[in-house]
Design a protein around this motif. Structure first.
Motif, PDB file in Angstrom:
ATOM      1  N   VAL A 118       0.581  -1.098   0.071  1.00  0.00           N
ATOM      2  CA  VAL A 118       0.087   0.049  -0.047  1.00  0.00           C
ATOM      3  C   VAL A 118       0.840   1.068   0.251  1.00  0.00           C
ATOM      4  O   VAL A 118       0.578   1.935  -0.793  1.00  0.00           O
ATOM      5  CB  VAL A 118      -1.020   0.096   1.243  1.00  0.00           C
ATOM      6  N   SER A 119       1.923   1.385   0.911  1.00  0.00           N
ATOM      7  CA  SER A 119       2.647   2.349   0.942  1.00  0.00           C
ATOM      8  C   SER A 119       3.569   2.712  -0.292  1.00  0.00           C
ATOM      9  O   SER A 119       3.563   3.962  -0.753  1.00  0.00           O
ATOM     10  CB  SER A 119       3.577   2.256   2.085  1.00  0.00           C
ATOM     11  N   THR A 120       4.118   1.901  -1.001  1.00  0.00           N
ATOM     12  CA  THR A 120       4.972   1.980  -2.235  1.00  0.00           C
ATOM     13  C   THR A 120       3.926   2.322  -3.310  1.00  0.00           C
ATOM     14  O   THR A 120       4.205   3.271  -4.248  1.00  0.00           O
ATOM     15  CB  THR A 120       5.643   0.597  -2.483  1.00  0.00           C
TER      16      THR A 120
ATOM     17  N   ASN B  22      -4.492   6.598   1.247  1.00  0.00           N
ATOM     18  CA  ASN B  22      -4.076   7.281   2.475  1.00  0.00           C
ATOM     19  C   ASN B  22      -4.584   6.626   3.775  1.00  0.00           C
ATOM     20  O   ASN B  22      -3.743   6.557   4.691  1.00  0.00           O
ATOM     21  CB  ASN B  22      -4.393   8.711   2.290  1.00  0.00           C
ATOM     22  N   VAL B  23      -5.735   6.163   3.609  1.00  0.00           N
ATOM     23  CA  VAL B  23      -6.656   5.563   4.811  1.00  0.00           C
ATOM     24  C   VAL B  23      -5.822   4.368   5.376  1.00  0.00           C
ATOM     25  O   VAL B  23      -5.293   3.907   6.354  1.00  0.00           O
ATOM     26  CB  VAL B  23      -8.071   5.446   4.594  1.00  0.00           C
ATOM     27  N   THR B  24      -5.645   3.487   4.114  1.00  0.00           N
ATOM     28  CA  THR B  24      -5.053   2.088   4.636  1.00  0.00           C
ATOM     29  C   THR B  24      -3.628   2.434   5.201  1.00  0.00           C
ATOM     30  O   THR B  24      -3.251   1.660   6.065  1.00  0.00           O
ATOM     31  CB  THR B  24      -4.938   1.204   3.131  1.00  0.00           C
ATOM     32  N   ALA B  25      -2.966   3.126   4.379  1.00  0.00           N
ATOM     33  CA  ALA B  25      -1.321   3.187   4.712  1.00  0.00           C
ATOM     34  C   ALA B  25      -1.265   3.897   6.280  1.00  0.00           C
ATOM     35  O   ALA B  25      -0.524   3.343   6.996  1.00  0.00           O
ATOM     36  CB  ALA B  25      -0.928   4.288   3.846  1.00  0.00           C
TER      37      ALA B  25
ATOM     38  N   LEU C  80      -6.118  -4.304  15.729  1.00  0.00           N
ATOM     39  CA  LEU C  80      -6.786  -4.075  14.571  1.00  0.00           C
ATOM     40  C   LEU C  80      -7.851  -2.801  14.549  1.00  0.00           C
ATOM     41  O   LEU C  80      -7.961  -2.158  13.827  1.00  0.00           O
ATOM     42  CB  LEU C  80      -7.278  -5.380  14.130  1.00  0.00           C
ATOM     43  N   CYS C  81      -8.640  -3.045  15.566  1.00  0.00           N
ATOM     44  CA  CYS C  81      -9.660  -2.234  15.932  1.00  0.00           C
ATOM     45  C   CYS C  81      -9.084  -0.744  15.962  1.00  0.00           C
ATOM     46  O   CYS C  81      -9.565   0.214  15.687  1.00  0.00           O
ATOM     47  CB  CYS C  81     -10.420  -2.418  17.018  1.00  0.00           C
ATOM     48  N   LEU C  82      -7.778  -0.260  16.819  1.00  0.00           N
ATOM     49  CA  LEU C  82      -7.279   0.625  17.230  1.00  0.00           C
ATOM     50  C   LEU C  82      -6.842   1.234  15.779  1.00  0.00           C
ATOM     51  O   LEU C  82      -6.945   2.432  15.776  1.00  0.00           O
ATOM     52  CB  LEU C  82      -6.334   0.529  18.139  1.00  0.00           C
ATOM     53  N   ALA C  83      -6.178   0.444  14.959  1.00  0.00           N
ATOM     54  CA  ALA C  83      -5.856   1.009  13.828  1.00  0.00           C
ATOM     55  C   ALA C  83      -6.549   1.492  12.958  1.00  0.00           C
ATOM     56  O   ALA C  83      -6.371   2.757  12.281  1.00  0.00           O
ATOM     57  CB  ALA C  83      -4.985  -0.268  13.129  1.00  0.00           C
TER      58      ALA C  83
END
Length: 362
Positions: A74-76, A99-102, A145-148
């Motif tokens: 995702v970032s690359t 942006n959200v996923t990164a 996972l939830c916090l992320a």
């Protein structure tokens, strides 16, 4: 400049000009993508099939490798699209999604490393107190996972495909940038995220400080059994000759046998303790190294985020050479998702052995 003067300057020329500025960053990000995907995919396969365990020190490694694999892709992708299409960004959906996923994967990676540091602290510094069981580990992984997701979700309101106009012409391009009129909210949000990440970093540093101190001062391998302390057959024979009594000889032999078994038991216990010490130290050093590399990879980008927040035109005043260097430093956080498989290989000999067998098809 010549194309601006003769009127042939358009969005394609503008886009290509800045794409050339980001060329070195594009090459490095492509390399990161290949190494990160191959390394983390190998780690996931080997740790889940060849070294699968729900109870040992390796439990969180497949989770961390999965986050690293996703984060690398995702970032690359985010950076490569921005590098190659700086003023011809495709659409808002891609901008928001990446942006959200990164953001979620970066936060998830740091929080997961914090959880691992807590587990190492429990195992090394508090071995006789409460330890994470399988149910607890699953709950903690779900909580991370939830916090992320919670930390990353507001990003969906902060980025979209926005129009940008060239300063010297009327040429209009499109970038993935901040949504207009969200500057105040964006600054508050980024401040909260960076504060949470910094608190996690400080927590990891403190916990691993205690772990390192315990490993150096308290957890030391037990000494090997002294062969001179072990009774031998000549001692038994001499005692038999001295007494000259068969009954006494039999009782002495029985006593010696029990002492042999006792010594063997102690030697086996020492061996197990030494193996446990070496394993605990090995994995503690491995996760300490992973956390240190993560901190080093994230600090430079954090600095650039603060600079960009303070000066909206920060990138507009840079020379060609400065842009090349700063863009590379800005994307250093991707290394956090790439280097961990190499750290696993360095510290985990069993993983290294399985990687060799996997690559050589043995």
């Amino acid at each position: 400049m010549d194309k601006i003067n003769n009127g042939s300057f358009d969005v394609d020329v503008w886009n290509n000009e800045y794409a050339r500025r980001y060329f070195l960053s594009t090459v490095l990000q492509s390399l990161y993508l290949v190494l990160g995907v191959c390394g983390n995919l190998t780690a996931i396969i080997i740790y889940t099939t060849k070294m699968h365990s729900k109870h040992d020190d390796r439990y969180f490694i497949p989770f961390l490798a999965s986050v690293d694999l996703s984060g690398c892709v995702v970032s690359t992708s985010l950076i490569l699209i921005e590098n190659n299409l700086p003023y011809k960004y495709p659409n808002t959906a891609i901008c928001k999604f990446l942006n959200v996923t990164a953001c979620g994967l970066i936060v998830g990676s740091i929080f997961l490393l914090l959880v691992i540091s807590i587990q190492r602290y429990q195992k090394i510094c508090r071995p006789f107190h409460y330890q994470m069981n399988l149910r607890c580990k699953r709950i903690v992984a779900s909580l991370v996972l939830c916090l992320a997701v919670a930390f990353a979700f507001p990003t969906i309101f902060l980025y979209e495909k926005v129009e940008v106009v060239h300063q010297s012409t009327n040429v209009t391009g499109h970038r993935c940038g901040p949504v207009p009129n969200t500057e105040a909210f964006g600054e508050i949000y980024r401040g909260i995220v960076i504060a949470a990440e910094l608190i996690s970093v400080v927590g990891m540093s403190v916990l691993y400080g205690f772990v390192g101190y315990t490993l150096v001062t308290k957890m030391k391998p037990t000494k090997k059994a002294n062969p001179n302390e072990m009774p031998n057959s000549s001692q038994t024979t001499n005692m038999e000759k001295t007494t000259g009594d068969t009954n006494v000889s039999e009782s002495v032999d029985t006593s010696m046998d029990s002492r042999f078994h006792e010594k063997d038991g102690k030697a086996l216990k020492r061996k197990k303790e030494n193996i446990k010490y070496r394993t605990g130290k090995q994995y503690s050093l491995m996760f300490m190294s992973i956390s240190l590399v993560s901190i080093l990879c994230f600090f430079p980008p954090w600095i650039f985020v603060l600079l960009e927040t303070k000066d909206k035109t920060f990138w507009n005043h840079l020379s060609y050479e400065q842009t090349q260097i700063f863009v590379i430093i800005r994307g250093m956080f991707v290394l956090n998702f790439v280097v961990n498989p190499f750290i696993y290989c360095f510290f985990d000999s069993k993983f290294k052995h399985n990687v060799y067998k996997y690559l050589t098809c043995k």
